[in-house]
Design an enzyme around this catalytic site. Structure first.
Site, PDB file in Angstrom:
ATOM      1  N   SER A  63      36.767 -24.719 -25.977  1.00 58.10           N
ATOM      2  CA  SER A  63      37.174 -25.901 -25.124  1.00 58.10           C
ATOM      3  C   SER A  63      37.610 -27.595 -26.042  1.00 58.10           C
ATOM      4  O   SER A  63      37.333 -28.558 -25.967  1.00 58.10           O
ATOM      5  CB  SER A  63      35.721 -26.333 -24.349  1.00 58.10           C
ATOM      6  OG  SER A  63      36.358 -25.220 -23.069  1.00 58.10           O
ATOM      7  N   TYR A 188      46.845 -22.158 -21.914  1.00 55.22           N
ATOM      8  CA  TYR A 188      44.783 -22.539 -21.955  1.00 55.22           C
ATOM      9  C   TYR A 188      44.324 -21.219 -22.835  1.00 55.22           C
ATOM     10  O   TYR A 188      43.739 -22.143 -23.388  1.00 55.22           O
ATOM     11  CB  TYR A 188      44.879 -22.489 -20.077  1.00 55.22           C
ATOM     12  CG  TYR A 188      43.007 -22.297 -20.476  1.00 55.22           C
ATOM     13  CD1 TYR A 188      42.804 -24.213 -20.507  1.00 55.22           C
ATOM     14  CD2 TYR A 188      42.672 -21.900 -20.554  1.00 55.22           C
ATOM     15  CE1 TYR A 188      41.260 -24.191 -20.841  1.00 55.22           C
ATOM     16  CE2 TYR A 188      40.911 -21.959 -19.800  1.00 55.22           C
ATOM     17  CZ  TYR A 188      40.864 -23.347 -20.142  1.00 55.22           C
ATOM     18  OH  TYR A 188      39.260 -23.939 -20.531  1.00 55.22           O
ATOM     19  N   TYR A 240      30.150 -30.787 -21.295  1.00 53.90           N
ATOM     20  CA  TYR A 240      29.724 -30.179 -20.066  1.00 53.90           C
ATOM     21  C   TYR A 240      28.738 -30.856 -19.167  1.00 53.90           C
ATOM     22  O   TYR A 240      28.833 -32.357 -19.347  1.00 53.90           O
ATOM     23  CB  TYR A 240      29.385 -27.973 -20.223  1.00 53.90           C
ATOM     24  CG  TYR A 240      30.106 -27.535 -21.505  1.00 53.90           C
ATOM     25  CD1 TYR A 240      31.295 -27.404 -20.872  1.00 53.90           C
ATOM     26  CD2 TYR A 240      28.997 -26.827 -22.615  1.00 53.90           C
ATOM     27  CE1 TYR A 240      31.756 -26.879 -21.892  1.00 53.90           C
ATOM     28  CE2 TYR A 240      29.946 -26.683 -22.724  1.00 53.90           C
ATOM     29  CZ  TYR A 240      31.549 -26.526 -22.303  1.00 53.90           C
ATOM     30  OH  TYR A 240      32.282 -25.763 -23.891  1.00 53.90           O
ATOM     31  N   VAL A 258      32.297 -23.392 -26.750  1.00 52.96           N
ATOM     32  CA  VAL A 258      31.718 -21.514 -25.749  1.00 52.96           C
ATOM     33  C   VAL A 258      31.377 -20.752 -26.474  1.00 52.96           C
ATOM     34  O   VAL A 258      30.566 -19.855 -27.093  1.00 52.96           O
ATOM     35  CB  VAL A 258      31.495 -21.367 -24.046  1.00 52.96           C
ATOM     36  CG1 VAL A 258      31.446 -21.406 -23.387  1.00 52.96           C
ATOM     37  CG2 VAL A 258      33.213 -20.728 -24.348  1.00 52.96           C
TER      38      VAL A 258
HETATM   39  O1  DON Z   1      37.857 -21.630 -19.376  1.00 50.33           O
HETATM   40  C1  DON Z   1      37.795 -20.345 -20.377  1.00 50.33           C
HETATM   41  O2  DON Z   1      36.579 -19.996 -19.412  1.00 50.33           O
HETATM   42  C2  DON Z   1      36.901 -21.050 -21.490  1.00 50.33           C
HETATM   43  N1  DON Z   1      37.164 -20.437 -22.119  1.00 50.33           N
HETATM   44  C3  DON Z   1      36.356 -22.469 -21.924  1.00 50.33           C
HETATM   45  C4  DON Z   1      36.310 -22.755 -22.829  1.00 50.33           C
HETATM   46  C5  DON Z   1      34.954 -23.565 -22.759  1.00 50.33           C
HETATM   47  O3  DON Z   1      34.420 -24.065 -23.977  1.00 50.33           O
HETATM   48  C6  DON Z   1      34.005 -24.255 -21.520  1.00 50.33           C
HETATM   49  N2  DON Z   1      35.028 -24.862 -21.319  1.00 50.33           N
HETATM   50  N3  DON Z   1      34.951 -25.976 -20.456  1.00 50.33           N
END
Ligand code: DON
Length: 304
Positions: A63, A188, A240, A258
């Site tokens: 993210s 994305y 978050y 993450v």
């Molecule tokens: O969308 C997802 O599940 C992850 N690739 C998100 C990545 C993340 O770091 C959390 N995002 N807001």
């Protein structure tokens, strides 16, 4: 300020937290990253880089990429963007569906998944080759021309991205998506799968510590007003559902992912990136948060 010495001290302190968090496992390719990695890079406005630990090892920026896709989208459509996405903290999980339904398909902010998906839609509409454009943007910003997408991570995201698909369908059903759901998801999943090191990310973020002007590229990348707004967005929406805790403990605009990475800036002073894969309960790097807290405490400087 002897940042070299400070980074060595804080790495020792932060490493004590390793073993107390959890590596993200919901994306299989992320679950395989060794939990004991720790790296940090701090770039001052004169371009000097201070590093410690695994600072040159690439990881999945996840993210954190949302800061850079937002920058690109603002450059393309300016304030028009805010008709389709809000600017308030969500107070909910980053992939919450409930809030999107209550709020009629307008995501709370560009850093939760629904908002990032709308940003992808904007980039798909505005740029002939958005995936290449994003990758090239990161290459230029960081000065590393072999930065790329980790296709295994992107595939892994696609295979497990049921909630993101639901968010996309919901946005589409509410008229807040112009392009096809599959195309939006593909961009994305790829942005999340960009692989970069702490050093590369610190360089790529430096202009946010310098009113939009990159000392490395000697180029204005964002206006002062855009930079102020992006930093405000990081402070209020970047970590978050723990933004209050981050502001309280660390006091810097920051964006986490993450994959265990966090970027942060102290305007007028430095950009910093830390990486440690184990996450706390809110999804932010546990040792990474501790390292940033230590940094602002020992230097006695934050935005407050
Ligand atoms: O969308 C997802 O599940 C992850 N690739 C998100 C990545 C993340 O770091 C959390 N995002 N807001």
């Amino acid at each position: 300020m002897d940042f070299g010495k400070i980074l060595n001290e804080l790495a020792a302190h932060a490493r004590e937290h390793i073993g107390k968090g959890k590596v993200a496992t919901y994306i299989p390719a992320l679950a395989r990253v060794p939990a004991d990695k720790f790296g940090m890079a701090l770039c001052t406005l004169d371009g000097t880089i201070h590093r410690v630990g695994d600072s040159d090892e690439r990881f999945s920026i996840q993210s954190i990429s949302k800061v850079f896709t937002l920058s690109l989208a603002i450059g393309q459509v300016g304030d028009e963007l805010w008709r389709r996405v809000g600017r308030e903290p969500s107070g909910n999980r980053f992939n919450s569906l409930v809030q999107l339904e209550y709020e009629h398909g307008i995501p709370r902010n560009p850093f939760i998944n629904a908002g990032a998906l709308v940003i992808c839609d904007v980039l798909l509409s505005q740029l002939p080759k958005p995936k290449e454009a994003l990758r090239d943007y990161m290459r230029v910003l960081s000065g590393s021309f072999d930065i790329d997408y980790d296709e295994e991570v992107a595939r892994s995201e696609a295979e497990t991205g049921f909630i993101n698909r639901a968010l996309c369908n919901f946005l589409k059903g509410n008229g807040n998506l112009t392009n096809e759901v599959d195309a939006v998801l593909d961009l994305y999943f790829h942005q999340c799968a960009l692989a970069m090191s702490c050093t590369e990310l610190a360089r790529a973020t430096l202009h946010l510590a310098n009113r939009g002007f990159s000392p490395l590229l000697q180029e204005t990348l964002l206006t002062e007003a855009q930079t102020k707004r992006l930093n405000a967005m990081m402070l209020t929406c970047g970590t978050y559902d723990a933004v209050g805790e981050f502001a309280y403990r660390i006091g810097l605009p920051a964006k986490s992912g993450v994959g265990g990475g966090i970027i942060a800036v102290l305007p007028g002073e430095y950009a910093v990136t830390v990486w440690s894969p184990e996450l706390d309960r809110s999804g932010n790097s546990l040792a990474g948060g501790a390292a940033l807290e230590y940094l602002t405490l020992v230097t006695g400087k934050s935005i407050f």
